[in-house]
Each structure stands twice: as structure tokens, then as C-alpha cells.
Design an enzyme around this catalytic site. Structure first.
Site, PDB file in Angstrom:
ATOM      1  N   SER A 145       0.826  -1.215   0.000  1.00  7.81           N
ATOM      2  CA  SER A 145       0.000   0.000   0.000  1.00  7.81           C
ATOM      3  C   SER A 145       0.858   1.262   0.000  1.00  7.81           C
ATOM      4  O   SER A 145       1.995   1.262   0.466  1.00  7.81           O
ATOM      5  CB  SER A 145      -0.910   0.025   1.231  1.00  7.81           C
ATOM      6  OG  SER A 145      -1.647  -1.157   1.322  1.00  7.81           O
TER       7      SER A 145
HETATM    8  N1  SAH Z   1      -1.038  -4.089   3.808  1.00 14.73           N
HETATM    9  C1  SAH Z   1      -0.483  -4.778   2.690  1.00 14.73           C
HETATM   10  C2  SAH Z   1      -1.479  -4.709   1.549  1.00 14.73           C
HETATM   11  C3  SAH Z   1      -1.330  -5.816   0.645  1.00 14.73           C
HETATM   12  S1  SAH Z   1      -2.511  -5.885  -0.650  1.00 14.73           S
HETATM   13  C4  SAH Z   1       0.836  -4.145   2.275  1.00 14.73           C
HETATM   14  O1  SAH Z   1       0.992  -2.931   2.441  1.00 14.73           O
HETATM   15  O2  SAH Z   1       1.702  -4.838   1.775  1.00 14.73           O
HETATM   16  C5  SAH Z   1      -3.796  -6.841   0.072  1.00 14.73           C
HETATM   17  C6  SAH Z   1      -3.464  -8.210   0.543  1.00 14.73           C
HETATM   18  O3  SAH Z   1      -4.686  -8.820   0.977  1.00 14.73           O
HETATM   19  C7  SAH Z   1      -2.889  -9.138  -0.524  1.00 14.73           C
HETATM   20  O4  SAH Z   1      -1.701  -9.684  -0.054  1.00 14.73           O
HETATM   21  C8  SAH Z   1      -3.960 -10.208  -0.703  1.00 14.73           C
HETATM   22  O5  SAH Z   1      -3.449 -11.488  -0.999  1.00 14.73           O
HETATM   23  C9  SAH Z   1      -4.634 -10.195   0.648  1.00 14.73           C
HETATM   24  N2  SAH Z   1      -5.987 -10.752   0.671  1.00 14.73           N
HETATM   25  C10 SAH Z   1      -6.981 -10.628  -0.265  1.00 14.73           C
HETATM   26  N3  SAH Z   1      -8.085 -11.307   0.130  1.00 14.73           N
HETATM   27  C11 SAH Z   1      -7.791 -11.868   1.334  1.00 14.73           C
HETATM   28  C12 SAH Z   1      -8.522 -12.695   2.243  1.00 14.73           C
HETATM   29  N4  SAH Z   1      -9.778 -13.087   2.015  1.00 14.73           N
HETATM   30  N5  SAH Z   1      -7.892 -13.091   3.382  1.00 14.73           N
HETATM   31  C13 SAH Z   1      -6.611 -12.713   3.650  1.00 14.73           C
HETATM   32  N6  SAH Z   1      -5.873 -11.938   2.827  1.00 14.73           N
HETATM   33  C14 SAH Z   1      -6.451 -11.516   1.686  1.00 14.73           C
END
Ligand code: SAH
Length: 221
Positions: A71
Site C-alpha cells: 500500500s
Molecule cells: N497491507 C499490505 C497490503 C497488501 S494488498 C501491504 O501494504 O503490503 C492486500 C493483501 O490482501 C494481498 O496480499 C492479498 O493477498 C490479501 N488478501 C486478499 N483477500 C484476502 C482474504 N480473504 N484473506 C486474507 N488476505 C487476503
């Protein structure tokens, strides 16, 4: 390169560059000094691919593989500031570990972080980096985060970093009294960052602004 040097960074990954990012976040309205301090301490360049390390302190989202993104720092700061302001938070649940960067920011500010990620390759990479930089108050789970983390509930705060269409009921049910959840709600095109605070049997809802996150996907891989 030894770990301390790698953490400290050089040139575009140096502390000076990181502090310029903090100044930019301050200009954009982030005012919680604890959040700004955490961002100035955490080496974001270790959470992105080495080839993109020189861009780690730009205020932008970057790819982390598996079709996911780390993010944008402003959004990490804004969500963390909104979630924690005025609350005494011991236990936080994060849905969507991704790179682990938001996890690190939280781990600097609260007693315990519980983080859930559906992609196993991201769980193991985040675990490795977070251990390397010395975060020891994080619990990991490879699972569909839509169900939360029932046997560790209630949580003082829950942060959802992938976008569901609606606020997941199961997560609302895992909040402690006075606890808050923040999540980007909507579809692929446009989402609204919504915060709900549990008050008695109901929830007080606030809108924080429009955002763009990857979708919350059911199941794990
Ligand atoms: N806070 C993280 C954002 C990553 S993007 C950062 O800054 O790196 C969002 C993440 O949510 C991805 O890694 C994706 O795989 C995860 N995600 C999507 N659906 C999900 C679910 N149902 N349960 C757990 N993780 C999920």
C-alpha cells in the site's frame, strides 16, 4: 551486506530519503507523531523487490508479486492514525498481510498484532522480513481473512487492507466494546474507506475518503 547496513540503506534507501517521505506525509496532514516515528524507523525498501528498492520512499503503491501491491505510505499512515487515535489498543487484527509493511507499522505501536493472509508465498516472505527487522509481537495465519481470527477475538482494532464489497459481519463480531474496524468498501473501480466503532449493540460509522485497494478474495492459495 550485513543486516544493519541493509536496514539502514544507502542513497535512495537511506534514512534521509525516509525522512523526506515523513515530511511529505506531514504536509499531507498526517499528524500522529507515533505513526510518523514508526514510518521513519521502518525500512520500507526491505519490503519491496530489490529492483524497486530505489522507489520505496516515494509515496506510491508498488508491486510485490502474486498480483498484489504494497500500500501507498500515505494510506498506511492515514489508516493507522484513524484506527488508533485516542484508543488504548492492545490487540489488533490485520486482514491482508501482503508485504508485511503495514504489519510492521502496527507492531511498532501496539502490544500484539494478529495478521491473516490468503497467499502462502506472501505469508512466508513477510514472516522472514519482519523477523529480520526484529518484530516479535506478530502472530501469522495463512487463511481466508474474511472469517477473522475467532479464537483470538475480541480485538481492539481491525484493519482490512483488501477490499470487500460490504463490511464483513464476522469481523464486526470480533470487535471489543469501543473497538474500531477500518476497511475499504466497494468494487474494483472505486472504494470508500469506512471506519466503524462498536458502541453497545450498534456501530458508529465514519467515512475517511476514497481509496483503491486490491479486492478481498475468498479462499486461500
Ligand atoms: N497491507 C499490505 C497490503 C497488501 S494488498 C501491504 O501494504 O503490503 C492486500 C493483501 O490482501 C494481498 O496480499 C492479498 O493477498 C490479501 N488478501 C486478499 N483477500 C484476502 C482474504 N480473504 N484473506 C486474507 N488476505 C487476503
Amino acid at each position: 551486506m550485513d543486516l544493519d547496513k541493509k536496514k539502514e540503506g544507502l542513497g535512495m534507501t537511506s534514512r534521509r530519503t525516509r525522512n523526506r517521505l515523513v515530511a511529505r506525509l506531514r504536509d499531507r496532514g498526517i499528524s500522529d507523531e507515533r505513526v510518523l516515528d514508526a514510518i521513519s524507523e521502518i525500512p520500507r525498501h526491505l519490503f519491496v523487490d530489490e529492483a524497486l528498492a530505489h522507489r520505496a520512499y516515494e509515496d506510491t503503491a508498488l508491486p510485490i508479486g502474486f498480483n498484489q501491491t504494497i500500500s501507498q505510505p500515505y494510506i498506511v499512515a492515514k489508516m493507522t492514525e484513524s484506527l488508533l487515535s485516542g484508543l488504548s489498543v492492545n490487540k489488533v487484527l490485520e486482514i491482508g498481510t501482503g508485504s508485511g509493511y503495514q504489519t510492521a507499522v502496527l507492531a511498532n505501536l501496539v502490544d500484539e498484532v494478529f495478521t491473516v493472509e490468503r497467499i502462502s508465498g506472501l505469508v512466508s516472505r513477510a514472516k522472514m522480513i519482519l523477523a529480520e527487522i526484529g518484530c516479535r509481537n506478530i502472530h501469522y495465519k495463512h487463511s481466508d481473512g474474511g472469517a477473522g481470527w475467532d479464537n483470538e477475538a475480541p480485538f481492539d482494532a481491525i484493519i482490512v487492507t483488501a477490499s470487500p464489497k460490504f463490511m464483513p459481519q464476522s469481523l464486526l463480531g470480533q470487535l471489543s466494546e469501543g473497538g474500531r474496524i477500518i476497511a475499504p468498501l466497494g468494487d474494483m473501480e472505486e472504494q470508500e474507506l469506512i471506519m466503524c466503532r462498536k458502541v453497545g449493540d450498534g456501530f458508529e460509522k465514519t467515512s475517511i475518503g476514497s481509496v483503491k485497494f486490491v479486492p478481498l478474495i475468498a479462499g486461500k492459495s
